[in-house]
Design a protein around this motif. Structure first.
Motif, PDB file in Angstrom:
ATOM      1  N   GLU A 136     -14.074  57.278 -21.136  1.00  0.00           N
ATOM      2  CA  GLU A 136     -14.001  58.391 -22.085  1.00  0.00           C
ATOM      3  C   GLU A 136     -13.368  57.947 -23.410  1.00  0.00           C
ATOM      4  OE1 GLU A 136     -12.659  62.975 -21.811  1.00  0.00           O
ATOM      5  OE2 GLU A 136     -11.126  61.524 -21.215  1.00  0.00           O
ATOM      6  N   ALA A 137     -12.265  57.205 -23.332  1.00  0.00           N
ATOM      7  CA  ALA A 137     -11.594  56.746 -24.556  1.00  0.00           C
ATOM      8  C   ALA A 137     -12.468  55.736 -25.304  1.00  0.00           C
ATOM      9  CB  ALA A 137     -10.240  56.128 -24.220  1.00  0.00           C
ATOM     10  N   TYR A 150     -13.967  56.170 -29.126  1.00  0.00           N
ATOM     11  CA  TYR A 150     -13.754  55.138 -30.145  1.00  0.00           C
ATOM     12  C   TYR A 150     -15.082  54.637 -30.712  1.00  0.00           C
ATOM     13  CZ  TYR A 150     -12.988  50.394 -31.889  1.00  0.00           C
ATOM     14  OH  TYR A 150     -13.005  49.249 -32.641  1.00  0.00           O
ATOM     15  N   LEU A 151     -16.030  54.319 -29.826  1.00  0.00           N
ATOM     16  CA  LEU A 151     -17.314  53.779 -30.273  1.00  0.00           C
ATOM     17  C   LEU A 151     -18.137  54.829 -31.008  1.00  0.00           C
ATOM     18  CD1 LEU A 151     -18.166  51.544 -27.196  1.00  0.00           C
ATOM     19  CD2 LEU A 151     -17.291  50.822 -29.432  1.00  0.00           C
ATOM     20  N   ASN A 152     -18.027  56.087 -30.604  1.00  0.00           N
ATOM     21  CA  ASN A 152     -18.710  57.152 -31.323  1.00  0.00           C
ATOM     22  C   ASN A 152     -18.177  57.235 -32.752  1.00  0.00           C
ATOM     23  OD1 ASN A 152     -20.595  59.345 -31.434  1.00  0.00           O
ATOM     24  ND2 ASN A 152     -18.859  60.736 -31.391  1.00  0.00           N
ATOM     25  N   ALA A 210     -24.914  53.214 -37.108  1.00  0.00           N
ATOM     26  CA  ALA A 210     -25.805  52.402 -36.272  1.00  0.00           C
ATOM     27  C   ALA A 210     -26.765  53.328 -35.544  1.00  0.00           C
ATOM     28  CB  ALA A 210     -24.997  51.584 -35.264  1.00  0.00           C
ATOM     29  N   THR A 211     -27.937  52.812 -35.265  1.00  0.00           N
ATOM     30  CA  THR A 211     -28.915  53.589 -34.514  1.00  0.00           C
ATOM     31  C   THR A 211     -28.933  53.093 -33.074  1.00  0.00           C
ATOM     32  OG1 THR A 211     -30.730  52.047 -34.939  1.00  0.00           O
ATOM     33  CG2 THR A 211     -30.355  53.815 -36.567  1.00  0.00           C
ATOM     34  N   ILE A 219     -20.838  45.958 -21.899  1.00  0.00           N
ATOM     35  CA  ILE A 219     -20.262  47.292 -21.686  1.00  0.00           C
ATOM     36  C   ILE A 219     -20.087  48.001 -23.023  1.00  0.00           C
ATOM     37  CG2 ILE A 219     -18.195  48.526 -20.920  1.00  0.00           C
ATOM     38  CD1 ILE A 219     -17.998  46.313 -18.693  1.00  0.00           C
ATOM     39  N   HIS A 220     -19.589  47.286 -24.018  1.00  0.00           N
ATOM     40  CA  HIS A 220     -19.381  47.851 -25.356  1.00  0.00           C
ATOM     41  C   HIS A 220     -20.659  48.502 -25.872  1.00  0.00           C
ATOM     42  CE1 HIS A 220     -17.768  47.655 -29.595  1.00  0.00           C
ATOM     43  NE2 HIS A 220     -19.066  47.688 -29.847  1.00  0.00           N
ATOM     44  N   TYR A 221     -21.743  47.758 -25.888  1.00  0.00           N
ATOM     45  CA  TYR A 221     -22.977  48.297 -26.461  1.00  0.00           C
ATOM     46  C   TYR A 221     -23.625  49.345 -25.566  1.00  0.00           C
ATOM     47  CZ  TYR A 221     -22.362  45.059 -30.222  1.00  0.00           C
ATOM     48  OH  TYR A 221     -21.838  44.405 -31.307  1.00  0.00           O
ATOM     49  N   THR A 222     -23.466  49.236 -24.256  1.00  0.00           N
ATOM     50  CA  THR A 222     -23.980  50.264 -23.351  1.00  0.00           C
ATOM     51  C   THR A 222     -23.271  51.589 -23.605  1.00  0.00           C
ATOM     52  OG1 THR A 222     -24.517  48.614 -21.659  1.00  0.00           O
ATOM     53  CG2 THR A 222     -24.274  50.902 -20.924  1.00  0.00           C
TER      54      THR A 222
END
Length: 111
Positions: A6-7, A11-13, A20-21, A66-69
């Motif tokens: 969730e965190a 952050y990535l959102n 980014a698309t 994991i980051h990009y997923t």
């Protein structure tokens, strides 16, 4: 520090929304998966290695996957943790697993 899906998604959102698309993030995900494959090939002896710390490299490349997923899920407002629990429940029934992720997490949180 405890990192949760969730965190990381929040952050990535914040990091990628409007910048980014899903297509560009998917291209990065595919690139990182290739890098995981390269490390695994080195570990298996199918590709030459130059005394790298392959366990460290594997961890770093898996972190990128994991980051990009999670980034793709985040910019699409997908609650990946919730989806993972639901999908695991379905798989545990289908494959007759003795426990599912939801039950495991409940027991794990009580420790």
């Amino acid at each position: 520090m405890k990192l949760t899906i969730e965190a990381l998604a929040a952050y990535l959102n914040q990091l990628y929304s409007g910048k980014a698309t899903e297509q560009s993030l998917m291209m990065k995900l595919v690139e990182e998966m290739g890098e995981v494959a390269e490390v695994l090939n080195k570990r298996a002896g199918f590709k030459a290695s130059q005394n790298e710390n392959l366990t460290r490299e594997l961890g770093e490349e898996l972190a990128d996957v994991i980051h990009y997923t999670v980034a793709i899920a985040a910019i699409n407002q997908i609650d990946l943790a919730q989806v993972m629990v639901r999908k695991d429940r379905i798989a545990s029934i289908k494959y007759h697993h003795p426990i599912n992720l939801e039950d495991f997490l409940e027991a794990f949180d009580q420790k």
